[in-house]
Design an enzyme around this catalytic site. Sequence first.
Site, PDB file in Angstrom:
ATOM      1  CG  HIS A 135      -1.077  -0.114   2.024  1.00 25.23           C
ATOM      2  ND1 HIS A 135       0.562   1.018   2.846  1.00 25.23           N
ATOM      3  CD2 HIS A 135      -0.575  -1.310   3.406  1.00 25.23           C
ATOM      4  CE1 HIS A 135       0.621   0.692   4.666  1.00 25.23           C
ATOM      5  NE2 HIS A 135       0.261  -0.272   4.402  1.00 25.23           N
ATOM      6  CB  CYS A 155       1.617  -3.597   5.055  1.00 20.32           C
ATOM      7  SG  CYS A 155       0.217  -4.027   6.114  1.00 20.32           S
TER       8      CYS A 155
END
Length: 180
Positions: A135, A155
């Site tokens: 992301h 992430c």
Amino acid sequence: MTRLAHFFSRLTLLALVGLLGFILWDRYTPPAPPATLEPIIGQIDRIVIEKSERRMVVFQGDTPVRTYNIALGFAPEGDKVLEGDGKTPEGLFKIDRRNEQSAFHLSLGLDYPLPEDKARAHADGVDPGGDIFIHGQPNRRKSPDPILMDWTNGCIAVSNAEIEELWAVTPIGTPVEIRP
């Protein structure tokens, strides 16, 4: 000055320096990415993430077409074992979802945890975690940030401009290899 007063004066100074750093970090506007990069034409075929190098390489066939600097989980060494450990998982995954409404600027979801991750966590009596994405930066920030440190919960983060480029060329099912 007593030792206690000296301690509190240093503590106050440390708090002020931290607050100033936080304020400056929130207002920092990094330079725009170089405009000389040729756009990626067509879809990519795979993504390789090298945690130790803080690098992500995207491929079309056997040809690397772009390399990105990345941020990882806040405790990046080793494989993800349980929710909240701050580790980015290692292994072979696939992009299995896309989220335009993410708390981060666009996100491409990985199919972690895999069945073997779930089995290991169950045997250990822990939750393996989930919601691992590639992301951009948090939506609450005013501009894309440079990648200066590992800060995610597991992430893989890139700049907003970079996730926009990836978003445009990464289909569901794209293989993702995350190496130590």
